[in-house]
Structures are given as C-alpha cells and as structure tokens.
Motif scaffolding. Sequence first.
Motif, PDB file in Angstrom:
ATOM      1  N   PRO A 100       0.831  -1.223   0.000  1.00 26.28           N
ATOM      2  CA  PRO A 100       0.000   0.000   0.000  1.00 26.28           C
ATOM      3  C   PRO A 100       0.857   1.261   0.000  1.00 26.28           C
ATOM      4  N   LEU A 101       1.924   1.250   0.800  1.00 25.33           N
ATOM      5  CA  LEU A 101       2.793   2.416   0.884  1.00 25.33           C
ATOM      6  C   LEU A 101       3.459   2.687  -0.467  1.00 25.33           C
ATOM      7  N   VAL A 102       3.926   1.608  -1.107  1.00 24.75           N
ATOM      8  CA  VAL A 102       4.580   1.749  -2.414  1.00 24.75           C
ATOM      9  C   VAL A 102       3.632   2.407  -3.414  1.00 24.75           C
ATOM     10  N   PHE A 103       2.377   1.924  -3.451  1.00 23.07           N
ATOM     11  CA  PHE A 103       1.428   2.492  -4.415  1.00 23.07           C
ATOM     12  C   PHE A 103       0.994   3.901  -4.009  1.00 23.07           C
ATOM     13  N   HIS A 104       1.086   4.209  -2.692  1.00 25.48           N
ATOM     14  CA  HIS A 104       0.748   5.543  -2.236  1.00 25.48           C
ATOM     15  C   HIS A 104       1.836   6.534  -2.656  1.00 25.48           C
ATOM     16  N   VAL A 105       3.093   6.093  -2.541  1.00 26.73           N
ATOM     17  CA  VAL A 105       4.213   6.982  -2.853  1.00 26.73           C
ATOM     18  C   VAL A 105       4.396   7.115  -4.367  1.00 26.73           C
ATOM     19  N   TRP A 106       4.254   6.004  -5.091  1.00 27.96           N
ATOM     20  CA  TRP A 106       4.381   6.045  -6.559  1.00 27.96           C
ATOM     21  C   TRP A 106       3.059   5.664  -7.223  1.00 27.96           C
ATOM     22  N   PRO A 107       2.081   6.577  -7.275  1.00 25.98           N
ATOM     23  CA  PRO A 107       0.769   6.223  -7.831  1.00 25.98           C
ATOM     24  C   PRO A 107       0.844   5.834  -9.311  1.00 25.98           C
ATOM     25  N   ASP A 108       1.886   6.284 -10.008  1.00 27.50           N
ATOM     26  CA  ASP A 108       2.002   5.970 -11.436  1.00 27.50           C
ATOM     27  C   ASP A 108       2.188   4.485 -11.685  1.00 27.50           C
ATOM     28  N   LEU A 109       2.628   3.778 -10.636  1.00 29.47           N
ATOM     29  CA  LEU A 109       2.865   2.351 -10.763  1.00 29.47           C
ATOM     30  C   LEU A 109       1.581   1.612 -11.187  1.00 29.47           C
ATOM     31  N   ALA A 110       0.412   2.167 -10.802  1.00 25.08           N
ATOM     32  CA  ALA A 110      -0.866   1.515 -11.115  1.00 25.08           C
ATOM     33  C   ALA A 110      -1.091   1.415 -12.618  1.00 25.08           C
ATOM     34  N   ALA A 111      -0.460   2.323 -13.383  1.00 29.84           N
ATOM     35  CA  ALA A 111      -0.682   2.316 -14.834  1.00 29.84           C
ATOM     36  C   ALA A 111       0.242   1.349 -15.565  1.00 29.84           C
TER      37      ALA A 111
END
Lengths: 123, 497
Positions: free
Chosen positions: A65-76
């Motif tokens: 969760p922290l990783v995706f919070h810090v780097w939201p671009d990762l979701a794409a």
Amino acid sequence: MTERVRVTGPPRRRTADATARSSRARDIDTDTRLGEIYLGSLLRAQLGLAARVLGVLAVTVGSWPLVFHVWPDLAAVEVAGVPVAWLVLGVLVYPLLVGLGWWYVRRAERNERAFVDLMDTRP
Amino acid sequence: MSPAPGIVAIVLVTVATLAIGTWGLRFSRTTSDFFVASRSVNPRLNASAIGGEYLSAASFLGVAGLVLTFGADMLWYPIGWTAGYLVLLVLVAAPLRRSGAYTLPDFAEARLGSRGVRAVCSVLVVAIGWLYLLPQFQGAGLTLRSAVGAPVWVGPVIVGLVVLVNVTSGGMRSITFVQAFQYWLKLTALLLPLMVLLVVWAGDGTPPAAREVAGWSVPLADGGGQGLYLTYSLIVATFLGTMGLPHVVVRFYTNPDGRAARRTTLVVLALLGVFYLLPPAYGALGRVYAPELAASGRSDVLVLELPRLVVPGPLGEVLTGLVTAGAFAAFLSTSSGLAIAVSGVLTQDVTQRRLRGITAFRVAAVVAVLVPVLVALAVPNVGVARAVGLAFAVAASTFCPLLLLGIWWSRLTAVGAVAGLVAGGVGSGAAVAWTLAPASASGWVGVLLEQPAAWSVPLAFATMVGVSLLTPGRIPPHTRRLMVRLHTPEAVELDRG
C-alpha cells in the motif's frame, strides 16, 4: 543370632539413555534453572522463526500500500496487458503466502526435533 | 430468466448436505464427537473442512462484487483472509491445539485460571458469532431472490433450518464431512463457469475491461492519507482477526496433535490461495460484460448473473445453477461452523447447568441459530462484506491479543486480560455501532470509526500488557506448567500440569 539382611546396590536404571532423558525432562518438570533454559531456548527459537516469517510478510505484502501511495504511477504499468497491481495482489501474493507457510512448518518441526533430541541424549 | 436451474441447484445442495450429515451421524455417538469430532480428523479432510467453513458468502459473492465496483483496493479482502491463516499458523496453531481446550473461553480459563475471563470471552464469542451469522442469513435471502425470485425471508429460514438439522443431529463430526464436501463444491462452482467465461472472452478477441472508473487499478482506498489508513486498517483487521473468529478456532481442537494442527493450517493456506484466484477474475470480467451491475448497486449478484449474461442458452442456465449451488453451499457451511461454535459456548456456559450432554447442546444450537435468523428478518440489510469486516475488527481487537499474549508472554494476568478484552471490545464495538448507525461521521473521525482495527488492536494490546505489569502478584501459579504444555512436542514425556 543376627538377622540376615539382603544387601543391594543403589537403584540402577536399565540404560544410560533413560537416565539422561529423564534427568533433562526432570529439570523442566521441577523448574530448575537448567529446565528454564531448555524451555526458554525452544520458545525463543519458535518465536524468532515466527518473527522472521512475519517480517518477510511485512516487508513484502505490508509495504505494497505504501509503495502504491508513494508512486501512484505504478498503477498504470502493465505486464502482458495486465496492470501490475492486479498481477501482484490478485495472483503472485498467494504462492508467496503458501511458500512462507511451507518454510515455517519445515523450520518449526526441525526446532521441535532438536528439542526432542536434547531431551533424549546424554548431558 | 427461469428459476428452474436455481431451484434444482438449491434442492440438490440441501439434499447432499443433509445426506452427508446423516452419513456422518453414524460416527458420532459421544458428546466429544459433537464438539470436536473426538479429535480424530486427518489433516487433509480437516483442511478441506476448514476451507469449506471459512469461505463464506463474503468470499463467494462479496469479493467479486466489490472488485467490480471499487477495483483493485478490494483485492486486500481476499489477501487478508488468506494471510490471516499464515499469521495464525506461525503464532497460534500448534500451541492452541496443545492447550487441549474445546473453545476460546476454555483456553482463557485454562491459561489464566479465572472464571471472570471465561465469562468475558463467552460473551465475545457469542457476539462475534452473531455479528458474522447475520450477514450470512441476509445474503441467503438476497441470493434466493436473485436466483429463483423467492421472497427475501425465504433464504434465512431455509438456511437456518438446514443448519439446525445438521448441527443438532450430527454435531462436529458430521459437519466435518459436510464442510469438506462444500469446499470442493464451492471451488468447482466458481472454476467451471470461469473457464467457460474465459473461453467466450478469448473468442470475443479479449476485449479490455472498461477502466473509465478512476483508480480502478490502484490497490488503495480513495482519499490520499485517509485511503492509506483505511487500507492498512483493513490489513490489520483481517491479518490479525482470523485467529479470533470462533468458528476458525474451534476447528483446531479437532487435530490429533500440535504438528497435525500446523500441517492442517498449511493445507488450508494452499486451498484458500487457489480459491481466491477466482473471485477477482469474475470482478474483472464483470467490468467487461456487466458494468451496469455496479452502477445499479447490485454488484453482490455479479457471480450469480454473469454466466447467464455472457453465455446465453441452456449452457448458461446450467452454469447459473452451478454458481447458485456454490453460493448456497457458502451460506450453509459458514453458518453451520458458526452455529457449532456459538452453541458450544452456550452449552458449556448456559444450558449445561440445567440439561445434560447432547440435549444441552441441541437446545443451545436452537438458540444460536434462531436469534440471528430473527434479527436478519427484522433489520434491513447491512451488506455482506461490511458486516463480516466488522466482525474481523472486533475479533482482532479482543481474541488476537488474548491468544498472542496468552501463548507467548508468561506475565499475563487475568486482570490484564479482562481489561484488554474490555478495552478492545468496547473500542471496536462502539465503532461498529457508530458505523451501522444511520447518521455516520465524516472526515478523519468517520474514517477512524469505519475501520477501527488500526487503533483498537494496539489499544487492546497496550491495555493487556500495562494492566498485567501493574498486577504482577496475580500471575497464575500454574503458568510455567502451561507454557510447557503449549510449546513442547507431545513426543517428550513431561509434566504438563
């Protein structure tokens, strides 16, 4: 006339193995300092093992969760047409959980075998 | 839509459940059989039974619906429900079995030698059990309405009756066979239709999911810092709550020894891991073929309706029957397990004072099932996954600290345990009541109450440790013997108290 007395030696255990085993088990049963150390070492081994497994769980799954919070671009980001979040959270996490469980069971049983051996062997 | 496949499926599952339950009856003859199957269930059968019991309506219907509506952040539910078993495996499984107790209140009393702790635990088991049973019965009502067009009260009544017949006739032993059967039924009921759906999807040229919904592939709840809190709080509740669920814990007493308890749990992990690959796939396919279900707020029936929407004709009807059977099995198995756990506690603490043996258990079972059925009929729907999530939060805030400190910390006292149970129970319970109330708070207060676990679990731990340290004179004298019993392998002959 004096009475006959049967003379016997001190009571003996059948095998040295039985003596050793019962003496260490007796240390635990009677709460001697040594018994405390035997039991404490088993508890520390098992708790340390649990801490290591949960540590791996926290560092991997717990950090996502922290990783995706810090780097939201990762979701794409996509791998073979599948968003990486779906691949990791929907599929890869399960082999990781089962693998950790399998590793834990092997190690925990090994710790217990070591304890049984300790109780069985001569001091 | 024709109700025929749904009716056939429900009748078949009911008949199969009752038949296997009756067959299991031939083996249960003693009170011990009723409570814990006389502790003679082998790991693979036991693991299938645990899986069958654990995979509730929230797993079978709820996850796919949530993923359809909200996207990747809902994947944390199945992850948490599986990882909860890993935490249980490494910290609790073997010692809990070696404690030799029947129920959670038994464990508390054996560990702390206090009737007071026992009473608090009994109240909590019944409360968590009922909180978990309520959405099962309500979900059954919704499923039957969707599948066969029955009035919404029919589901709770049918599920309640079947559970009652099974539990009162065979107890834990017959339930073990039923639950094991229902795991494989649920897996098949999701897997076969999914394979057909994937073939159709591939034939259509693998159309992509409609991703116009913002953040559908972000595995975090909305709202920046609040979203991060909600996600982590859900992780705490599910990772730590599993060990405190009454129907999960009662299953550990059916293992022959501590080593078997560990191996059983490992097989459960694998069975859950396989199962939870499937519901998110339904959610994603739902985005392709049935996005309107999310818009109309009927996402909970996605699994039931998707086969018919994607595959028209007789094959679609057969697949619909199959998923309906799986959903019905999910209600039956989870409610049976919870009913057993709740009636076990009611028997020991209430009915056994007046009645004897199996009669006391049967009377307790009637009470355990009747109360949540009546509540399910009386109150409006609370939402399957939401109510189940709250039950996890309460379990994580109460039984998780009790089990972890009871097993690993020899300075725990009865006073500390009661204080921690009350602090965690009142904290998370107040949050539950507040969340279910019509007028809920907004902003950070609302967020903290919506997912209480991240603050209520540390609160319970701190209270339990703090009060125990303040009452060092109350450490039970038999603590050392009990630690020997909990942690040493059964092969070594030792004085275990």
